[in-house]
Structure formats: structure tokens, C-alpha cells
Scaffold this motif. Structure first.
Motif, PDB file in Angstrom:
ATOM      1  N   LEU A  65       0.836  -1.200   0.000  1.00 46.08           N
ATOM      2  CA  LEU A  65       0.000   0.000   0.000  1.00 46.08           C
ATOM      3  C   LEU A  65       0.870   1.248   0.000  1.00 46.08           C
ATOM      4  CD1 LEU A  65      -2.370  -1.063   2.937  1.00 46.08           C
ATOM      5  CD2 LEU A  65      -2.608  -1.643   0.507  1.00 46.08           C
ATOM      6  N   HIS A  66       0.489   2.257  -0.757  1.00 45.01           N
ATOM      7  CA  HIS A  66       1.156   3.559  -0.731  1.00 45.01           C
ATOM      8  C   HIS A  66       0.220   4.567  -0.077  1.00 45.01           C
ATOM      9  CE1 HIS A  66       2.585   7.494  -2.222  1.00 45.01           C
ATOM     10  NE2 HIS A  66       3.773   6.917  -2.206  1.00 45.01           N
ATOM     11  N   ILE A  67       0.727   5.272   0.924  1.00 44.65           N
ATOM     12  CA  ILE A  67      -0.082   6.190   1.703  1.00 44.65           C
ATOM     13  C   ILE A  67      -0.048   7.579   1.079  1.00 44.65           C
ATOM     14  CG2 ILE A  67      -0.430   7.207   3.983  1.00 44.65           C
ATOM     15  CD1 ILE A  67      -0.956   4.145   3.765  1.00 44.65           C
ATOM     16  N   ALA A  68      -1.231   8.195   0.924  1.00 42.62           N
ATOM     17  CA  ALA A  68      -1.354   9.482   0.244  1.00 42.62           C
ATOM     18  C   ALA A  68      -1.350  10.659   1.200  1.00 42.62           C
ATOM     19  CB  ALA A  68      -2.646   9.512  -0.575  1.00 42.62           C
ATOM     20  N   ARG A  69      -1.770  10.434   2.459  1.00 42.80           N
ATOM     21  CA  ARG A  69      -1.895  11.548   3.400  1.00 42.80           C
ATOM     22  C   ARG A  69      -1.878  11.000   4.822  1.00 42.80           C
ATOM     23  NH1 ARG A  69      -8.065  13.690   3.052  1.00 42.80           N
ATOM     24  NH2 ARG A  69      -7.368  14.722   4.964  1.00 42.80           N
ATOM     25  N   PRO A  70      -1.585  11.835   5.800  1.00 45.55           N
ATOM     26  CA  PRO A  70      -1.588  11.371   7.184  1.00 45.55           C
ATOM     27  C   PRO A  70      -2.945  10.786   7.562  1.00 45.55           C
ATOM     28  CG  PRO A  70      -0.523  13.498   7.041  1.00 45.55           C
ATOM     29  CD  PRO A  70      -1.123  13.240   5.691  1.00 45.55           C
ATOM     30  N   TYR A  71      -2.902   9.669   8.276  1.00 49.34           N
ATOM     31  CA  TYR A  71      -4.137   8.987   8.670  1.00 49.34           C
ATOM     32  C   TYR A  71      -4.735   9.633   9.912  1.00 49.34           C
ATOM     33  CZ  TYR A  71      -7.202   5.411  10.620  1.00 49.34           C
ATOM     34  OH  TYR A  71      -8.272   4.743  11.159  1.00 49.34           O
ATOM     35  N   GLU A  72      -6.049   9.783   9.879  1.00 51.40           N
ATOM     36  CA  GLU A  72      -6.805  10.212  11.041  1.00 51.40           C
ATOM     37  C   GLU A  72      -7.886   9.184  11.301  1.00 51.40           C
ATOM     38  OE1 GLU A  72      -8.288  14.123  10.393  1.00 51.40           O
ATOM     39  OE2 GLU A  72      -6.343  14.931   9.789  1.00 51.40           O
ATOM     40  N   GLN A  73      -8.167   8.941  12.581  1.00 47.63           N
ATOM     41  CA  GLN A  73      -9.119   7.900  12.959  1.00 47.63           C
ATOM     42  C   GLN A  73     -10.452   8.078  12.233  1.00 47.63           C
ATOM     43  OE1 GLN A  73      -9.695   7.565  17.162  1.00 47.63           O
ATOM     44  NE2 GLN A  73     -10.913   5.717  17.022  1.00 47.63           N
ATOM     45  N   GLY A  74     -10.928   6.977  11.666  1.00 47.58           N
ATOM     46  CA  GLY A  74     -12.224   6.983  10.997  1.00 47.58           C
ATOM     47  C   GLY A  74     -12.175   7.300   9.515  1.00 47.58           C
ATOM     48  N   GLN A  83      -2.339   4.380  -3.999  1.00 44.29           N
ATOM     49  CA  GLN A  83      -1.788   3.449  -4.970  1.00 44.29           C
ATOM     50  C   GLN A  83      -1.437   2.121  -4.306  1.00 44.29           C
ATOM     51  OE1 GLN A  83       0.906   5.472  -8.072  1.00 44.29           O
ATOM     52  NE2 GLN A  83       1.160   6.787  -6.281  1.00 44.29           N
ATOM     53  N   VAL A  84      -1.347   1.080  -5.125  1.00 43.34           N
ATOM     54  CA  VAL A  84      -0.919  -0.232  -4.652  1.00 43.34           C
ATOM     55  C   VAL A  84       0.128  -0.788  -5.612  1.00 43.34           C
ATOM     56  CG1 VAL A  84      -3.043  -0.809  -3.426  1.00 43.34           C
ATOM     57  CG2 VAL A  84      -2.812  -1.402  -5.851  1.00 43.34           C
ATOM     58  N   ALA A  85       0.933  -1.679  -5.093  1.00 43.73           N
ATOM     59  CA  ALA A  85       1.940  -2.375  -5.900  1.00 43.73           C
ATOM     60  C   ALA A  85       2.053  -3.794  -5.365  1.00 43.73           C
ATOM     61  CB  ALA A  85       3.288  -1.662  -5.823  1.00 43.73           C
ATOM     62  N   LEU A  86       2.851  -4.592  -6.037  1.00 44.19           N
ATOM     63  CA  LEU A  86       3.252  -5.886  -5.493  1.00 44.19           C
ATOM     64  C   LEU A  86       4.723  -5.790  -5.120  1.00 44.19           C
ATOM     65  CD1 LEU A  86       1.531  -8.377  -7.975  1.00 44.19           C
ATOM     66  CD2 LEU A  86       0.702  -7.598  -5.740  1.00 44.19           C
ATOM     67  N   GLY A  87       5.108  -6.520  -4.105  1.00 44.35           N
ATOM     68  CA  GLY A  87       6.485  -6.477  -3.660  1.00 44.35           C
ATOM     69  C   GLY A  87       6.962  -7.811  -3.145  1.00 44.35           C
ATOM     70  N   ALA A 116      13.801  -5.056  -0.432  1.00 45.46           N
ATOM     71  CA  ALA A 116      12.410  -4.620  -0.598  1.00 45.46           C
ATOM     72  C   ALA A 116      12.150  -4.362  -2.078  1.00 45.46           C
ATOM     73  CB  ALA A 116      12.146  -3.362   0.229  1.00 45.46           C
ATOM     74  N   LEU A 117      11.747  -5.413  -2.777  1.00 39.88           N
ATOM     75  CA  LEU A 117      11.451  -5.309  -4.205  1.00 39.88           C
ATOM     76  C   LEU A 117      10.046  -4.744  -4.391  1.00 39.88           C
ATOM     77  CD1 LEU A 117      12.741  -6.306  -7.017  1.00 39.88           C
ATOM     78  CD2 LEU A 117      11.092  -8.173  -6.828  1.00 39.88           C
ATOM     79  N   LEU A 118       9.884  -3.870  -5.390  1.00 38.74           N
ATOM     80  CA  LEU A 118       8.584  -3.255  -5.668  1.00 38.74           C
ATOM     81  C   LEU A 118       8.335  -3.185  -7.166  1.00 38.74           C
ATOM     82  CD1 LEU A 118       8.117  -0.084  -3.410  1.00 38.74           C
ATOM     83  CD2 LEU A 118       6.651  -2.106  -3.495  1.00 38.74           C
ATOM     84  N   THR A 119       7.099  -3.496  -7.565  1.00 39.82           N
ATOM     85  CA  THR A 119       6.670  -3.207  -8.925  1.00 39.82           C
ATOM     86  C   THR A 119       6.304  -1.727  -9.010  1.00 39.82           C
ATOM     87  OG1 THR A 119       4.302  -3.598  -8.553  1.00 39.82           O
ATOM     88  CG2 THR A 119       5.675  -5.522  -9.062  1.00 39.82           C
ATOM     89  N   LYS A 120       5.965  -1.269 -10.195  1.00 40.44           N
ATOM     90  CA  LYS A 120       5.403   0.077 -10.322  1.00 40.44           C
ATOM     91  C   LYS A 120       4.041   0.112  -9.619  1.00 40.44           C
ATOM     92  CE  LYS A 120       7.666   1.439 -14.636  1.00 40.44           C
ATOM     93  NZ  LYS A 120       8.522   2.413 -13.954  1.00 40.44           N
ATOM     94  N   PHE A 121       3.693   1.273  -9.106  1.00 37.67           N
ATOM     95  CA  PHE A 121       2.418   1.421  -8.420  1.00 37.67           C
ATOM     96  C   PHE A 121       1.281   1.619  -9.413  1.00 37.67           C
ATOM     97  CE2 PHE A 121       5.220   2.199  -4.853  1.00 37.67           C
ATOM     98  CZ  PHE A 121       4.521   1.667  -3.781  1.00 37.67           C
ATOM     99  N   ARG A 122       0.103   1.148  -9.013  1.00 35.46           N
ATOM    100  CA  ARG A 122      -1.121   1.312  -9.786  1.00 35.46           C
ATOM    101  C   ARG A 122      -2.167   2.020  -8.915  1.00 35.46           C
ATOM    102  NH1 ARG A 122      -0.646  -2.469 -14.092  1.00 35.46           N
ATOM    103  NH2 ARG A 122       1.576  -2.960 -14.223  1.00 35.46           N
ATOM    104  N   ASP A 173       4.663   6.987   2.821  1.00 35.14           N
ATOM    105  CA  ASP A 173       4.943   5.737   3.518  1.00 35.14           C
ATOM    106  C   ASP A 173       4.345   4.567   2.739  1.00 35.14           C
ATOM    107  OD1 ASP A 173       6.137   7.209   5.507  1.00 35.14           O
ATOM    108  OD2 ASP A 173       4.452   7.076   6.895  1.00 35.14           O
ATOM    109  N   VAL A 174       4.935   3.383   2.878  1.00 35.55           N
ATOM    110  CA  VAL A 174       4.378   2.179   2.264  1.00 35.55           C
ATOM    111  C   VAL A 174       4.249   1.086   3.320  1.00 35.55           C
ATOM    112  CG1 VAL A 174       5.256   2.689  -0.053  1.00 35.55           C
ATOM    113  CG2 VAL A 174       6.631   1.291   1.510  1.00 35.55           C
ATOM    114  N   ILE A 175       3.282   0.212   3.089  1.00 38.68           N
ATOM    115  CA  ILE A 175       3.059  -0.922   3.986  1.00 38.68           C
ATOM    116  C   ILE A 175       3.040  -2.207   3.172  1.00 38.68           C
ATOM    117  CG2 ILE A 175       1.540  -2.003   5.679  1.00 38.68           C
ATOM    118  CD1 ILE A 175       0.325   0.732   6.241  1.00 38.68           C
TER     119      ILE A 175
END
Length: 210
Positions: A65-74, A83-87, A116-122, A173-175
């Protein structure tokens, strides 16, 4: 894209069968570790050099997972993830086993260059869209790992909220969300393909170097 990644979070033992295949206890809450950004490498058809003198190097294919903005509860996941990728979370398995025996951190087994291998993000559409497709890893043309995020012990909203609460989570950030069963060693010259549904998202050739 890799150049803009800030933090790399990885969820361990997030598929029951993977935890069991390595003889690990199934966790009751998300189990996270990190990798340095020096570990990042793109799966764009090139040679990927991995350590060849530290025991077995195992592949662990994952949805990322690629994070776009700071997370806030809810917050909705569509507002947090863009975006998402495979790794592949490459792991020095013998080194990790030794570290676990000593109750030492795993960084030396997980944080080496190109770990940490990553494909291009989609573009990320929704959690539901991700569950509609399996992801897999082919090694020399044979499928060795095949998974679907609906089989994760901790789903995407849980992982995102837990990571944000305990470590912070922000733009860039990525997860790595965890790997399904079927992990195993790579050999010198192996050809790897990361596949989403029936589409190859990225590939590389492994070189083990002492």
C-alpha cells in the motif's frame, strides 16, 4: 516513485498458513517491523543482486500500500491509500532464525540492499477491488505463491489504523501487508514475476553474490 518513499512498514505473519509453515505462533494483533529505504529496488526486468554468502534468501510476495496523506481515525481507506503495488520482502532466513534464537531484532535479516522489491504502483480503487484479484509469484514460470488479501488475519483498515497509532503514518509511507504460504529460497539465475490477477506487474532476475 521509489525515490519519494519515506518509511517502509512490513506486517509479519499476517496469513495463518504462512505463520504455520514457519512454525510461528499466529499473532493476536498486527506484528510489524521495518526496512530502511536503502532496501528498495524496482522490479522492472533487471538483475537484482542479493547476498549469496549468508545462508538462504527467501522470497515473500506481498500486496503493498502507498499512503497518500496522514491517517486520522475513521478515515476511509480510499482517502488514505492512493496506490498499490506488489512487492517481495526478501529475507535472509538462516540469519533471521539465528536472530530469533537470541531475541534480537530482525533488521540484519530484512534490511539489506535490495531486500524490498517493488513493482510500479497502480491506482488504488478500494479494498473490495483488491479482494477481487489474487496476487502471485512465479519463479521460473511456476507459481510458488498465490494469495488474496481476504485471507489476511488483519485486514487493511486494521493494519493502517494500527500502524498510524503506534508508529505514525504519512504521505509517502508504504506498507507491505504480509505474505501468503509458499515462501522459499531463491537461487542464482532465478526469474521472478509478480502477477496481479493474470497481469504481470513486475519481474526481475536474481543474482546471488558473495
Amino acid at each position: 516513485m521509489i525515490e519519494t518513499i519515506r518509511n517502509i512498514y512490513c506486517v509479519g505473519r499476517n496469513y495463518r498458513l504462512h505463520a504455520e509453515e514457519l512454525g510461528n505462533a499466529v499473532p493476536t494483533m498486527p506484528f510489524l517491523f521495518g526496512k530502511p529505504t536503502h532496501s528498495l529496488v524496482e522490479a522492472n526486468g533487471q538483475e537484482v543482486i542479493l547476498p549469496g554468502n549468508r545462508g538462504e534468501v527467501h522470497h515473500e510476495a506481498e500486496l503493498v500500500l502507498h499512503i497518500a496523506r496522514p491517517y486520522e481515525q475513521g478515515m476511509r481507506m480510499e482517502d488514505v491509500i492512493d496506490q498499490v503495488a506488489l512487492g517481495i520482502d526478501f529475507t535472509l532466513r538462516d540469519v533471521q532464525s539465528d536472530l530469533k534464537k537470541k531475541s534480537h531484532p530482525w533488521l540484519r535479516a530484512k534490511g539489506f540492499p535490495n531486500a524490498a522489491l517493488l513493482t510500479k504502483f497502480r491506482p488504488f480503487e478500494s479494498v473490495e477491488a483488491c479482494t477481487a484479484q489474487n496476487f502471485s509469484l512465479r519463479k521460473n514460470g511456476e507459481t510458488v505463491q498465490d494469495g488474496n488479501i481476504q485471507d489476511m488475519l488483519f485486514d487493511i483498515p486494521t493494519i493502517v489504523a494500527f500502524t498510524a497509532e503506534h508508529f505514525g503514518l504519512g504521505k509517502g509511507d508504504v506498507i507491505y501487508t504480509g505474505t501468503p504460504a509458499g515462501v522459499g529460497p531463491v537461487a542464482d539465475g532465478d526469474s521472478l514475476e509478480l502477477v496481479y490477477g493474470e497481469e504481470v506487474w513486475g519481474n526481475c532476475t536474481i543474482t546471488l553474490r558473495s
